[in-house]
Design an enzyme around this catalytic site. Structure first.
Site, mmCIF file in Angstrom:
data_model
loop_
_atom_site.group_PDB
_atom_site.id
_atom_site.type_symbol
_atom_site.label_atom_id
_atom_site.label_comp_id
_atom_site.label_asym_id
_atom_site.label_seq_id
_atom_site.Cartn_x
_atom_site.Cartn_y
_atom_site.Cartn_z
ATOM 1 N N GLU A 142 0.815 -1.221 0.000
ATOM 2 C CA GLU A 142 0.000 0.000 0.000
ATOM 3 C C GLU A 142 0.849 1.271 0.000
ATOM 4 O O GLU A 142 0.329 2.363 0.169
ATOM 5 C CB GLU A 142 -0.969 -0.005 1.194
ATOM 6 C CG GLU A 142 -2.070 -1.042 1.014
ATOM 7 C CD GLU A 142 -3.138 -1.013 2.088
ATOM 8 O OE1 GLU A 142 -4.206 -1.595 1.840
ATOM 9 O OE2 GLU A 142 -2.924 -0.426 3.164
ATOM 10 N N LEU A 223 -6.090 -19.005 3.491
ATOM 11 C CA LEU A 223 -7.223 -19.583 2.746
ATOM 12 C C LEU A 223 -8.555 -19.304 3.426
ATOM 13 O O LEU A 223 -9.484 -20.112 3.342
ATOM 14 C CB LEU A 223 -7.000 -21.095 2.612
ATOM 15 C CG LEU A 223 -5.742 -21.510 1.823
ATOM 16 C CD1 LEU A 223 -5.380 -22.960 2.129
ATOM 17 C CD2 LEU A 223 -5.964 -21.325 0.324
ATOM 18 N N ASP A 254 -4.422 -9.463 8.193
ATOM 19 C CA ASP A 254 -3.451 -8.691 8.990
ATOM 20 C C ASP A 254 -3.286 -9.311 10.377
ATOM 21 O O ASP A 254 -2.182 -9.335 10.928
ATOM 22 C CB ASP A 254 -3.910 -7.235 9.109
ATOM 23 C CG ASP A 254 -4.041 -6.580 7.741
ATOM 24 O OD1 ASP A 254 -3.250 -6.917 6.847
ATOM 25 O OD2 ASP A 254 -4.947 -5.742 7.565
ATOM 26 N N ALA A 284 -10.416 -12.688 14.687
ATOM 27 C CA ALA A 284 -10.663 -11.369 14.079
ATOM 28 C C ALA A 284 -11.958 -11.332 13.267
ATOM 29 O O ALA A 284 -12.654 -10.306 13.266
ATOM 30 C CB ALA A 284 -9.466 -10.972 13.204
HETATM 31 O O1 RIB Z 1 -6.375 -5.459 5.300
HETATM 32 C C1 RIB Z 1 -7.415 -4.606 5.661
HETATM 33 C C2 RIB Z 1 -7.023 -3.192 5.416
HETATM 34 O O2 RIB Z 1 -6.896 -2.957 4.033
HETATM 35 C C3 RIB Z 1 -8.030 -2.186 5.882
HETATM 36 O O3 RIB Z 1 -7.821 -1.805 7.214
HETATM 37 C C4 RIB Z 1 -7.871 -1.046 4.901
HETATM 38 O O4 RIB Z 1 -7.395 0.134 5.453
HETATM 39 C C5 RIB Z 1 -6.945 -1.578 3.815
HETATM 40 O O5 RIB Z 1 -5.689 -1.091 3.953
#
Ligand code: RIB
Length: 313
Positions: A142, A223, A254, A284
């Site tokens: 990102e 997965l 995440d 989560a």
């Molecule tokens: O992986 C989830 C995340 O992807 C979100 O929190 C959003 O901000 C994007 O970055």
């Protein structure tokens, strides 16, 4: 003493609309509820690991708006070292526009804002001062491609373990895979990287083999409800997920990565680290929001104990 995790990554504010179904092009839908959460894959992974007790530093950027201040507070309260997070004046903080439908699926549109002010030159100045050879460096996709590239190159020179989460699959990101020691992707990202469309528990072994030929010692495909497949020198196989009720999958990947890194940083074997990651993801998805759903250490270890007692986990 656990190794330190240095995340070079994004910080977003997630604007989340819960809808019955995603609108088709030209269609308008009314949302059932709207919430604002802390997000951004970099911040999420940093917070996920820090809540589990790992020493974590985040190198990132927020804008000078109120969202930026809120995100810094979240990071600090979760125990993340924010001394390498800059505040960019006159630039908005990163935003993610997220829709979650009645089946708990999501769509995400990212407005990078301050995240895209982090340049390779900034990393040349800052990262060699910060990063040590016994750290784990973690990047997602990102930030600008050239910035992520530089982070991995610097980490390679220093000798830190490089964890790359190819999310999202931006143009040119495939070229980064050979720079990673540990590659982590979900089913969609694995399909994008390899061109194999039927990514699932049956094909994951074959696909991790294809991906590992690109150069990473450890390749993991998450997965979703099926858990995660890992290929590493010490262990290869599927780690299943315990069945859980799903409310919102945002940030589950995440949660996996944060827990996986936290366990690895403590010196745990790869297989145990993947089990912790799968369990963190399973916790989560039961809670709305990204950072909002990342478990604390006590919750994760209690859950791991519970699921190990009832199944071969
Ligand atoms: O992986 C989830 C995340 O992807 C979100 O929190 C959003 O901000 C994007 O970055």
């Amino acid at each position: 003493m656990a190794r330190r995790i240095v995340v070079v990554g994004s910080i977003n504010t997630d604007l989340v609309a819960n809808v019955e179904h995603f609108p088709s092009p030209g269609e308008t839908v009314i949302c059932r509820s709207f919430t604002t959460f802390g997000g951004g894959k970099g911040a999420n992974q940093a917070i996920a690991a820090a809540r589990l007790g790992a020493p974590v530093m985040l190198l990132g950027a927020v804008g000078s708006d109120a969202y930026g201040g809120d995100r810094l507070v979240d990071l600090i309260q979760s125990g993340v070292d924010t001394s390498a997070v800059s505040r960019q004046h006159g630039i908005p903080s990163g935003i993610a526009l997220i829709q979650v439908n009645a089946s708990a699926e999501n769509t995400i549109t990212i407005v990078p804002g301050a995240n895209w002010t982090i340049t390779p030159e900034q990393l040349d100045r800052e990262l060699p001062r910060i990063l040590r050879s016994d750290d784990l460096l973690c990047c997602q996709a990102e930030l600008p491609l050239e910035t992520i590239t530089r982070a991995l190159e610097i980490a390679g020179r220093i000798g830190a373990v490089r964890v790359l989460n190819v999310a999202p699959v931006i143009s040119g990101v495939r070229g980064l895979v050979p720079l990673a020691d540990i590659l982590i992707v979900n089913e969609v990202e694995a399909a994008d990287l390899t061109g194999v469309l039927d990514v699932g528990p049956e094909s994951a072994g074959r696909i991790t083999e294809v991906l590992s030929r690109l150069g990473s010692a450890i390749v993991i495909i998450t997965l979703g409800a099926n858990g995660a497949y890992v290929r590493s020198p010490d262990f290869a196989g599927l780690v299943p997920s315990p069945p859980v009720p799903v409310v919102d999958t945002t940030g589950a990947g995440d949660a996996f990565i944060g827990a996986f890194m936290a366990w690895l940083a403590e010196g745990q074997p790869v297989e145990q680290a993947v089990r912790a990651g799968v369990a963190a993801g399973a916790l989560a998805v039961q809670v709305p929001g990204a950072q909002n759903s990342l478990p604390a250490r006590e919750a994760l270890t209690a859950f791991l104990r519970r699921v190990s007692a009832i199944q071969d986990f």
